[in-house]
Design an enzyme around this catalytic site. Structure first.
Site, PDB file in Angstrom:
ATOM      1  CB  ALA A 184      54.016  58.313  47.478  1.00  7.54           C
ATOM      2  N   GLY A 225      56.289  61.761  50.410  1.00  9.81           N
ATOM      3  CA  GLY A 225      54.982  62.421  50.315  1.00  9.81           C
ATOM      4  C   GLY A 225      54.440  62.888  51.658  1.00  9.81           C
ATOM      5  CD  GLU A 236      57.021  65.314  48.022  1.00 10.63           C
ATOM      6  OE1 GLU A 236      56.551  64.155  48.065  1.00 10.63           O
ATOM      7  OE2 GLU A 236      57.521  65.804  46.996  1.00 10.63           O
ATOM      8  CD  GLU A 248      60.682  61.506  47.840  1.00  9.97           C
ATOM      9  OE1 GLU A 248      61.667  61.909  48.503  1.00  9.97           O
ATOM     10  OE2 GLU A 248      59.522  61.845  48.093  1.00  9.97           O
TER      11      GLU A 248
HETATM   12  N1  COA Z   1      54.779  52.768  50.886  1.00  5.53           N
HETATM   13  C1  COA Z   1      54.187  51.576  51.073  1.00  5.53           C
HETATM   14  N2  COA Z   1      54.299  50.882  52.217  1.00  5.53           N
HETATM   15  C2  COA Z   1      55.029  51.414  53.199  1.00  5.53           C
HETATM   16  C3  COA Z   1      55.675  52.655  53.081  1.00  5.53           C
HETATM   17  C4  COA Z   1      55.519  53.338  51.851  1.00  5.53           C
HETATM   18  N3  COA Z   1      56.068  54.533  51.639  1.00  5.53           N
HETATM   19  N4  COA Z   1      56.349  52.912  54.216  1.00  5.53           N
HETATM   20  C5  COA Z   1      56.120  51.870  55.039  1.00  5.53           C
HETATM   21  N5  COA Z   1      55.324  50.965  54.438  1.00  5.53           N
HETATM   22  C6  COA Z   1      54.845  49.701  54.971  1.00  5.53           C
HETATM   23  C7  COA Z   1      55.916  48.623  54.963  1.00  5.53           C
HETATM   24  O1  COA Z   1      56.010  48.029  53.686  1.00  5.53           O
HETATM   25  C8  COA Z   1      55.394  47.698  56.026  1.00  5.53           C
HETATM   26  O2  COA Z   1      54.335  46.930  55.486  1.00  5.53           O
HETATM   27  P1  COA Z   1      54.251  45.339  55.745  1.00  5.53           P
HETATM   28  O3  COA Z   1      54.166  45.205  57.238  1.00  5.53           O
HETATM   29  O4  COA Z   1      53.013  44.925  55.026  1.00  5.53           O
HETATM   30  O5  COA Z   1      55.530  44.766  55.196  1.00  5.53           O
HETATM   31  C9  COA Z   1      54.780  48.629  57.040  1.00  5.53           C
HETATM   32  O6  COA Z   1      54.511  49.859  56.350  1.00  5.53           O
HETATM   33  C10 COA Z   1      55.680  48.947  58.222  1.00  5.53           C
HETATM   34  O7  COA Z   1      56.907  49.449  57.714  1.00  5.53           O
HETATM   35  P2  COA Z   1      58.345  48.867  58.114  1.00  5.53           P
HETATM   36  O8  COA Z   1      59.297  49.186  57.021  1.00  5.53           O
HETATM   37  O9  COA Z   1      58.225  47.423  58.509  1.00  5.53           O
HETATM   38  O10 COA Z   1      58.660  49.722  59.435  1.00  5.53           O
HETATM   39  P3  COA Z   1      60.093  50.077  60.002  1.00  5.53           P
HETATM   40  O11 COA Z   1      59.847  50.650  61.354  1.00  5.53           O
HETATM   41  O12 COA Z   1      61.019  48.924  59.916  1.00  5.53           O
HETATM   42  O13 COA Z   1      60.659  51.233  59.060  1.00  5.53           O
HETATM   43  C11 COA Z   1      60.525  53.262  57.731  1.00  5.53           C
HETATM   44  C12 COA Z   1      60.036  52.479  58.999  1.00  5.53           C
HETATM   45  C13 COA Z   1      59.677  54.517  57.653  1.00  5.53           C
HETATM   46  C14 COA Z   1      61.994  53.649  57.927  1.00  5.53           C
HETATM   47  C15 COA Z   1      60.357  52.364  56.489  1.00  5.53           C
HETATM   48  O14 COA Z   1      59.031  51.881  56.459  1.00  5.53           O
HETATM   49  C16 COA Z   1      60.601  53.092  55.199  1.00  5.53           C
HETATM   50  O15 COA Z   1      61.743  53.342  54.852  1.00  5.53           O
HETATM   51  N6  COA Z   1      59.517  53.399  54.438  1.00  5.53           N
HETATM   52  C17 COA Z   1      59.618  54.003  53.137  1.00  5.53           C
HETATM   53  C18 COA Z   1      59.990  55.456  53.249  1.00  5.53           C
HETATM   54  C19 COA Z   1      60.142  56.081  51.882  1.00  5.53           C
HETATM   55  O16 COA Z   1      61.043  55.775  51.140  1.00  5.53           O
HETATM   56  N7  COA Z   1      59.225  57.005  51.569  1.00  5.53           N
HETATM   57  C20 COA Z   1      59.261  57.719  50.330  1.00  5.53           C
HETATM   58  C21 COA Z   1      58.386  57.061  49.317  1.00  5.53           C
HETATM   59  S1  COA Z   1      58.459  57.895  47.768  1.00  5.53           S
END
Ligand code: COA
Length: 260
Positions: free
Chosen positions: A66, A112, A115, A135
């Site tokens: 999400a 999400g 999910e 989460e």
């Molecule tokens: N919500 C909003 N933005 C998100 C996102 C999310 N769930 N997941 C990734 N993004 C965005 C990042 O903020 C980043 O945006 P920016 O370039 O404007 O800063 C972009 O997507 C790329 O992500 P980034 O974190 O730089 O890539 P990465 O390869 O270093 O890491 C992940 C990849 C998936 C490990 C990392 O993005 C992450 O942990 N995301 C969140 C996962 C999460 O907790 N999901 C559950 C949400 S309830």
């Protein structure tokens, strides 16, 4: 129809829905959830669509969760509303579609994203996919059905561990757990899903939709799945597809189902 954050295409009876926010790793914001609802609904309403495939754009992510930026300042009231609305519009909606829906998990499927994949009828992953419900690392719990569907799919102990550790599993581990049905190379992911969808498309869509209802009934509170099966089984006998299917068998030819 034109969408802001998703792409749709139709070929050989298959509608493919691609979540298209690659710079945000296809994170599900409200607009995307609403658009996905509309796209799934219109594919399900379309008689020519025999199967739906949902995937993410880019090479990195199916859906990274999400959109965290949208709920970072929420309170409990807004949080409950977010989960309830999302479950109604997308996750429960997809699970109960009458058209078979396959998640083609092409990279990160987190929160999400996993999910959504779990709400689909089944899942295929590319070998670079990573899945998890992280989460609790953000101080919340899965709110789009993850605490319910993950234990249904992989068992309670494994779901407890994956959720508590906020860990990620790779495609092979997900396959071993039964979370995904097949693992492919990234190039083969969509062709493989399309191959399965084509097999599905040869069968009676009316019977498939009855089977989805009966299988889902197994997981509904207060519903006797065996009774639903009896009822859905009986209903099939009044359909044109049943007449065609049995007649074709007896005439030793391939059935050409009218889908009625
Ligand atoms: N919500 C909003 N933005 C998100 C996102 C999310 N769930 N997941 C990734 N993004 C965005 C990042 O903020 C980043 O945006 P920016 O370039 O404007 O800063 C972009 O997507 C790329 O992500 P980034 O974190 O730089 O890539 P990465 O390869 O270093 O890491 C992940 C990849 C998936 C490990 C990392 O993005 C992450 O942990 N995301 C969140 C996962 C999460 O907790 N999901 C559950 C949400 S309830």
């Amino acid at each position: 129809m034109n969408y802001e954050n998703i792409l749709t295409s139709f070929q050989n009876g298959i509608t493919t829905i691609t979540i298209n926010r690659p710079t945000k790793l296809n994170a599900l914001n409200k607009v995307t959830i609403k658009e996905l609802h509309e796209a799934f609904k219109s594919a399900d309403d379309d008689k020519n669509t025999k199967a739906i495939i949902v995937t993410g754009s880019g090479e990195k992510a199916f859906v990274a969760g999400a959109d965290i930026s949208e709920f970072a300042d929420y309170d409990s009231k807004k949080g409950k509303k977010l989960a309830k609305k999302g479950q109604e519009l997308l996750f429960n909606f997809v699970e109960n579609l009458s058209t078979p829906t396959i998640a083609a998990v092409n990279g990160f499927a987190l929160g999400g994203g996993l999910e959504l994949a779990m709400a689909c009828h089944f899942r295929v992953a590319s070998n670079n996919a990573k899945m998890g419900l992280p989460e609790v690392s953000l101080g919340v719990i899965p709110g789009y059905g993850g605490t319910q569907r993950l234990p249904q799919l992989i068992g309670k102990g494994r779901a407890m561990e994956l959720i508590m550790t906020a860990g990620m599993i790779d495609a092979n581990q997900a396959h071993h757990y039964g979370l995904v049905n097949h693992v492919t190379t990234p190039e083969e992911l969509l062709p493989h899903c399309e191959k399965i969808a084509s097999k599905i498309a040869r069968n009676s869509s009316v019977a498939i939709s009855a089977a989805i209802k009966a299988i889902n009934a197994n997981f509904e509170d207060g519903v006797d799945g065996f009774e639903v099966e009896v009822s859905e089984f009986g209903n099939c006998f009044d359909t044109e597809d049943f007449t065609e299917g049995t007649t074709a068998f007896l005439q030793k030819r391939k059935a050409d189902f009218p889908g009625k």
